[in-house]
Design a protein around this motif. Structure first.
Motif, short mmCIF file in Angstrom:
data_model
loop_
_atom_site.label_atom_id
_atom_site.label_comp_id
_atom_site.label_asym_id
_atom_site.label_seq_id
_atom_site.Cartn_x
_atom_site.Cartn_y
_atom_site.Cartn_z
N ASN A 83 0.87 -1.16 0.00
CA ASN A 83 0.00 0.00 0.00
C ASN A 83 0.91 1.21 0.00
N TRP A 84 0.83 2.09 -0.99
CA TRP A 84 1.72 3.25 -1.13
C TRP A 84 3.18 2.82 -1.22
N TRP A 117 5.14 -2.41 2.11
CA TRP A 117 4.71 -3.78 2.36
C TRP A 117 4.71 -4.00 3.88
#
Length: 122
Positions: free
Chosen positions: A33-34, A37
Motif C-alpha cells: 500500500n503506497w 509492504w
C-alpha cells in the motif's frame, strides 16, 4: 516518554527485499500500500515484536532501516529536534489513523516520528 513503535526497511528493490525476509525469517508480509509492504507480528504474545514494513526507499533515504517513534505531538517534537540539531527530511504527512514525519538526527541517523490521530469524542 516516547517509545519505538515500528520500523521501516528502505530498499530500491522492495520486491526482492520482501522475498528475502519471507524466505530467511519467515515473515508474513502483506500486499503493498503506497509502495509499503507491511510486516505484522503477533503483538502481545510471547513471540511478539514491533510492527513495521518494507518500502521503496525515497531519494532522501534510499537504503537502510529507520525506527519509528511515537510522540504526543509531531509539531512540537520537530521544533525541539531542530533546536537540538536535527534536520527534517519529510514534513508531517497525514494518513487515515496517524501522522508521520521523518528527520535525521545530528549524527546522521534517520528516524520517523508517528503521532496517532485523535478520535473525535476521546
Amino acid at each position: 516518554m516516547a517509545k519505538v513503535v515500528g520500523f521501516e526497511i528502505s530498499s530500491q528493490d522492495p520486491e526482492k527485499a520482501v522475498e528475502f525476509y519471507r524466505k530467511v525469517f519467515g515473515w508474513e508480509i502483506a500486499e503493498p500500500n503506497w509502495e509499503y509492504w507491511p510486516v505484522a507480528f503477533e503483538i502481545g504474545t510471547d513471540d511478539s515484536g514491533i510492527n513495521g514494513g518494507i518500502s521503496k526507499g525515497p531519494n532522501d533515504f534510499p537504503h537502510g532501516t529507520r525506527i519509528q517513534i511515537e510522540v504526543e505531538s509531531i509539531d512540537e517534537t520537530l521544533v525541539l529536534a531542530q533546536q537540538c540539531g536535527a534536520m527534517v527530511v519529510r514534513e508531517k504527512m497525514e494518513f487515515d489513523s496517524f501522522f508521520l514525519a521523518y528527520l535525521v538526527d545530528p549524527t546522521g541517523v534517520g528516524l520517523g516520528l508517528m503521532e496517532k490521530r485523535k478520535v473525535a469524542g476521546h
